[in-house]
Write a protein that holds these residues in place. Sequence first.
Motif, short mmCIF file in Angstrom:
data_model
loop_
_atom_site.label_atom_id
_atom_site.label_comp_id
_atom_site.label_asym_id
_atom_site.label_seq_id
_atom_site.Cartn_x
_atom_site.Cartn_y
_atom_site.Cartn_z
N VAL A 154 0.97 -1.20 -0.21
CA VAL A 154 -0.12 0.10 -0.08
C VAL A 154 0.87 1.27 -0.04
O VAL A 154 0.59 2.27 -0.62
N ASP A 155 1.71 1.27 0.82
CA ASP A 155 2.62 2.57 0.85
C ASP A 155 3.43 2.71 -0.43
O ASP A 155 3.75 3.70 -0.90
N MET A 156 4.07 1.69 -1.04
CA MET A 156 4.56 1.83 -2.30
C MET A 156 3.38 2.50 -3.47
O MET A 156 3.90 3.41 -4.17
N THR A 157 2.28 2.01 -3.47
CA THR A 157 1.56 2.73 -4.32
C THR A 157 1.12 4.04 -4.10
O THR A 157 0.78 4.92 -4.59
N ARG A 158 0.76 4.30 -2.40
CA ARG A 158 0.56 5.69 -2.23
C ARG A 158 1.63 6.89 -2.48
O ARG A 158 1.38 7.67 -2.96
N ILE A 159 2.89 6.20 -2.20
CA ILE A 159 3.95 7.27 -2.45
C ILE A 159 4.25 7.39 -3.93
O ILE A 159 4.67 8.36 -4.22
N SER A 160 4.28 6.28 -4.50
CA SER A 160 4.61 6.45 -6.11
C SER A 160 3.67 6.89 -6.89
O SER A 160 4.01 7.75 -7.95
N ARG A 161 2.46 7.05 -6.46
CA ARG A 161 1.30 7.54 -7.25
C ARG A 161 1.04 6.69 -8.63
O ARG A 161 0.56 7.31 -9.36
N LEU A 162 1.40 5.64 -8.69
CA LEU A 162 1.23 4.63 -9.79
C LEU A 162 -0.06 4.18 -9.64
O LEU A 162 -0.55 3.54 -9.01
N THR A 163 -1.00 4.71 -10.46
CA THR A 163 -2.34 4.31 -10.70
C THR A 163 -2.88 3.18 -11.38
O THR A 163 -4.05 2.79 -11.17
N GLY A 164 -1.84 2.81 -12.39
CA GLY A 164 -2.33 1.52 -13.16
C GLY A 164 -2.01 0.08 -12.29
O GLY A 164 -1.90 0.14 -11.17
#
Length: 268
Positions: A154-164
Amino acid sequence: MPSWLVVGAARGIGFEFVKQLSATPTNKVVGIIRSQKTADEINALAKQNSNVHVIEADVFDVESLRGAVAKVEKFTDGKLDVLIYNAYSIGTPETMMLSPTQLTGKETALYAEINEAVKGNILGPMLAINACLPLIRKGSEKKIVYITSGAGDVDMTRISRLTGQIGYAASKAGGNVIIAKYAGELYEEGIKTLSLSPGWVETPATSTLTDPAIMAYLMETFGRVQPNLRGMIPAEESISAMLKVIGKLDMETSGAFLSHHGDKQWLD
């Protein structure tokens, strides 16, 4: 002789596992592949190394999987020390890089994106683990390793802002939870599980990332998580590191979600 089973062994990460493990003559290594169409490399390796055995099977077909496990049992003398589940699904190419709102009005595509990823990254591992448990119970190491992805963090997704990668990321996160569930259930039997991310690895699956614009976007996105990011790493480097993490797996870390570094550094 330590016995290893790699599910999803024809190419990329799975093949490199078989290659490195088979370099130790005392290892018995079985690779399960989906189709002989992509198996030239691993078949050649098996011809050169008597400690490698290749089995073609459909992990989503219970009868096919049962037949494959029977062949594994024969080759490994009735036991299995380490199961590495590497087969996976990235969802559907048409929707893979769409953000949540971009799937508005594309519900059929959304269902396919999620369902295919869940099938490959949650159902497949469960079917394989359940089929192999009788052999793992007889093994010495008693280890189950699920090759996952930092995309499931979740933090990887949240911080990177990779939405795909919605289906891929969500199903990998779900797979991590399933592996933790197995850790709890099998704890008293001394069976250890691990969700292990290989890093951002150069494989046939990532070979399409040759467009400079796409690569620049990913470097910028992932750079928000790891500012000193080098880029993709060779499969040889990733597998060598993961084997060290697998070697250290014990009951205290069973069920954990770790990177190839043994921590939460998901990229290089």
